[in-house]
Design a protein around this motif. Sequence first.
Motif, PDB file in Angstrom:
ATOM      1  N   TYR A  31       0.816  -1.216   0.000  1.00 16.88           N
ATOM      2  CA  TYR A  31       0.000   0.000   0.000  1.00 16.88           C
ATOM      3  C   TYR A  31       0.847   1.262   0.000  1.00 16.88           C
ATOM      4  CZ  TYR A  31      -3.516   3.413   1.525  1.00 16.88           C
ATOM      5  OH  TYR A  31      -4.351   4.514   1.636  1.00 16.88           O
ATOM      6  N   ARG A  34       0.998   3.941  -2.983  1.00 13.12           N
ATOM      7  CA  ARG A  34       0.482   5.282  -2.689  1.00 13.12           C
ATOM      8  C   ARG A  34       1.482   6.372  -3.067  1.00 13.12           C
ATOM      9  NH1 ARG A  34      -2.136   7.218   2.929  1.00 13.12           N
ATOM     10  NH2 ARG A  34      -0.076   6.580   3.645  1.00 13.12           N
ATOM     11  N   TYR A  56      -6.998   0.796  -2.507  1.00 15.89           N
ATOM     12  CA  TYR A  56      -6.151  -0.394  -2.420  1.00 15.89           C
ATOM     13  C   TYR A  56      -6.922  -1.455  -1.633  1.00 15.89           C
ATOM     14  CZ  TYR A  56      -1.723  -3.014  -1.917  1.00 15.89           C
ATOM     15  OH  TYR A  56      -0.719  -3.945  -1.993  1.00 15.89           O
ATOM     16  N   LYS A  71      -7.238   2.388   2.012  1.00 12.77           N
ATOM     17  CA  LYS A  71      -7.012   0.948   1.986  1.00 12.77           C
ATOM     18  C   LYS A  71      -8.250   0.232   2.506  1.00 12.77           C
ATOM     19  CE  LYS A  71      -3.744  -2.706   3.188  1.00 12.77           C
ATOM     20  NZ  LYS A  71      -2.522  -3.091   3.933  1.00 12.77           N
TER      21      LYS A  71
END
Length: 399
Positions: A110, A114, A122, A196
């Motif tokens: 992640y 990012r 995600y 996320k």
Amino acid sequence: MSGALDGVTIADFTQMMQGPWASQKLAEMGADVIKIERIGGEWERKLEAGGELLDGVSPFFLAMNRNKRSIELDLKSDQGREIALEIVEEADVLMENFRPGVMDRFGLGYEDVRERNPDIVYVSGSGFGSTGPYTDRPGQDLLLQAMSGLTEYTGRDQDPPTPVGTAVVDEHSATLMALNTMFALFYQERTGEGQKVEVNLLNSAIDFQCQEVTAVLNMNQEFDRSESGIAQAWLSAPYGIYETADGHIAIAMASMESIAKVTGIEELTDYDTSEKTYENRDEIKRRLEKYTRQQPTDELLEALLAEDIWAGNVNDFHEMAEDPQVTHNEMIVEIEHPETGETFKTTGLPASLSETPPEIDSRPPRSGEHTKKILGDWGYEEGEIERLAEEGVIGDVSE
């Protein structure tokens, strides 16, 4: 008409069922799902059903990967990882369901992603979650059926703990994965911010047992499985499957008065409270089944439905596929097989939207089938694509 997710790009690293069935649901709503597979293809492409494949491909894979484009990448190579990041950089969603830590080892965790795409949604699926004592355990449907309590309450009283006949935990988890992706996309649309999303099989298995868990954990009562085959441990008669003269029939909720009216078994009216129908559920089922065994299925079903008793056919898959309501709902469809060009039958679209209807617009892809086209979309020249194939960074693009 446009799909609700037209313009949404999903970088799909998923495998098996939890992730691929989730991304297929989004693809049917118009999302461009780019299935990023290892060299040689996702493992489930060769998962046999009863020891066999369907013309060289797993029927399970065929069921869950339509409407997608496929690219093969070696994510362990620097160039393969960079190509994956370039795809993710322009995507709205990344979906994966490796064990926790695998994507981080690929440099696609992640935080890595990012940095390249701050607005990414995600989505991670796993067996138990990314933290906690079980993160390194294998997460698989049967194991989660057992651990969540489901097998303990399925079957008859003298049976061992009994699993259900489908991958119900994976199935529910896939739906939750798709649903929560939509929540995050809605938030992204309103705010421009990504986030996320985590879904796991353990939580999913407990979630779909919400009513049973609440009953067991809060009531001073034992809910034992019945001896005769009442279909749920906490429900009264007549809830279950009944043998008929030529098959079986399902009877759900019904008053003893209405059952007695159809069957002529007047003694059933003595069970005139919910406590009595629960305490005597085995006796009721045995007496009722003694009657149903003498009745042809169609005649019995017609008589029960005429009294508004909740009853239905017990079909195998072949009978289900020919059922007039299933046919009307178009829930069995034929799609082109990716290898043979012939068609195979599979499940259709379970929901309808009047303005943005879901659509089946392409068959499941061959592994890496769209590698050249996808890389071309991302600005790669043909010579460079051929070089990447020669170096094993991408799959064969000679076809």
